[in-house]
Design a protein around this motif. Structure first.
Motif, mmCIF file in Angstrom:
data_model
loop_
_atom_site.group_PDB
_atom_site.id
_atom_site.type_symbol
_atom_site.label_atom_id
_atom_site.label_comp_id
_atom_site.label_asym_id
_atom_site.label_seq_id
_atom_site.Cartn_x
_atom_site.Cartn_y
_atom_site.Cartn_z
ATOM 1 N N SER A 226 -80.084 56.264 -20.319
ATOM 2 C CA SER A 226 -81.156 55.292 -20.572
ATOM 3 C C SER A 226 -81.721 54.674 -19.296
ATOM 4 C CB SER A 226 -80.648 54.181 -21.500
ATOM 5 O OG SER A 226 -79.526 53.530 -20.932
ATOM 6 N N ASN A 227 -80.991 54.772 -18.195
ATOM 7 C CA ASN A 227 -81.500 54.201 -16.942
ATOM 8 C C ASN A 227 -82.215 55.247 -16.080
ATOM 9 O OD1 ASN A 227 -79.040 55.532 -16.461
ATOM 10 N ND2 ASN A 227 -78.583 54.279 -14.659
ATOM 11 N N ILE A 228 -82.488 56.413 -16.655
ATOM 12 C CA ILE A 228 -83.223 57.458 -15.938
ATOM 13 C C ILE A 228 -84.640 57.547 -16.499
ATOM 14 C CG2 ILE A 228 -83.293 59.885 -15.271
ATOM 15 C CD1 ILE A 228 -80.874 58.385 -14.170
ATOM 16 N N ASP A 229 -85.617 57.166 -15.689
ATOM 17 C CA ASP A 229 -87.031 57.222 -16.078
ATOM 18 C C ASP A 229 -87.649 58.451 -15.423
ATOM 19 O OD1 ASP A 229 -89.681 56.919 -16.646
ATOM 20 O OD2 ASP A 229 -89.929 54.989 -15.621
ATOM 21 N N LEU A 230 -87.810 59.501 -16.187
ATOM 22 C CA LEU A 230 -88.305 60.758 -15.623
ATOM 23 C C LEU A 230 -89.748 60.662 -15.141
ATOM 24 C CD1 LEU A 230 -86.719 63.367 -18.077
ATOM 25 C CD2 LEU A 230 -85.960 62.724 -15.784
ATOM 26 N N ASP A 231 -90.494 59.696 -15.652
ATOM 27 C CA ASP A 231 -91.888 59.545 -15.214
ATOM 28 C C ASP A 231 -91.978 58.931 -13.817
ATOM 29 O OD1 ASP A 231 -92.912 60.593 -17.577
ATOM 30 O OD2 ASP A 231 -92.864 58.636 -18.583
#
Length: 252
Positions: A226-231
């Motif tokens: 949940s703490n990985i923002d691919l954008d």
């Protein structure tokens, strides 16, 4: 020193006990280092393992030289593959065991399959060991020593460098996977998925940058990503694509 030990609070005594349990240091050494680190046990353990001021126990240099002579290649002033196998047999530790990689690290060896006289003799002197029994006993503290984050990070980086084939800047994928399974077991919750992704999808050699960032990723990623923002990701492509791979396997 006895007066200072008696004057400790109960909490400080507990910290000294924990420190000694992890490092096998004496209560006096534990109290001294903890006091210098203002009773921060994590910092104190790092200082203990890394301090150049801590003297190794006295060793018998002739016994170390005799050990080297026992295992060295007859045609080279170094311990080669045959000698390493015999050395491991005497230690009763498999050559591919993580403890042997850690032993190389402590020798500051430049090769995992060839130890020079200087590396072996000086390494054993630093470790304070001069016999097979003492070497075997010293390796029992490996896991405790690697509780130091900075020491583990240094060992992790060393593992990449020493495991590359001569002249190569990258690490063979299967070698990298084997190392990750040894080094990150119990440290990286998604280790099995990571290795599965690399074998089934990625199928490329591993660069030093990817190797180092994988450790950082393993230490920071949440269980559900949940703490990985691919954008807005700053991770390398291989890690971004791994996150996508995992999310596709377990849709939210």
């Amino acid at each position: 020193v006895k007066m200072s030990l008696r004057s400790q609070t109960v909490e400080q005594q507990n910290l000294c006990h924990q420190f000694s349990e992890i490092t096998q240091a004496t209560p006096e050494v534990a109290a001294s280092i903890l006091r210098k680190c203002k009773w921060n046990i994590r910092q104190a353990i790092e200082v203990y393992w890394e301090s150049a001021d801590l003297c190794s126990p006295a060793v018998d240099s002739s016994a170390i030289e005799a050990l080297f002579d026992k295992y060295k290649d007859p045609d080279d002033n170094a311990i080669g593959v045959d000698g390493l196998i015999n050395f491991c047999n005497d230690l009763e530790i498999p050559p591919d065991d993580l403890r042997m990689l850690y032993f190389c690290y402590n020798l500051k060896a430049k090769s995992a399959v060839r130890w020079t006289n200087g590396e072996f003799v000086q390494g054993l002197a630093r470790l304070g060991v001069d016999s097979i029994v003492k070497i075997r006993d010293s390796l029992k503290s490996m896991r405790a020593e690697l509780t130091s984050p900075s020491k583990f990070k240094d060992f992790y980086a060393y593992a990449f460098d020493i495991s590359r084939q001569d002249g190569q800047k990258v690490l063979d994928l299967q070698t990298a996977i084997q190392l990750w399974k040894m080094l990150l077991e119990g440290r990286f919750e998604h280790l099995d998925l990571w290795c599965e992704y690399l074998e089934k999808v990625y199928q490329k050699s591993i660069t030093k940058d990817t190797w180092q960032l994988t450790l950082e990723f393993s230490q920071t990623v949440n269980e559900d990503f949940s703490n990985i923002d691919l954008d807005n990701s700053a991770w390398p492509v291989v890690i971004d694509e791994f996150v996508e791979y995992c999310r596709a396997k377990v849709p939210s």
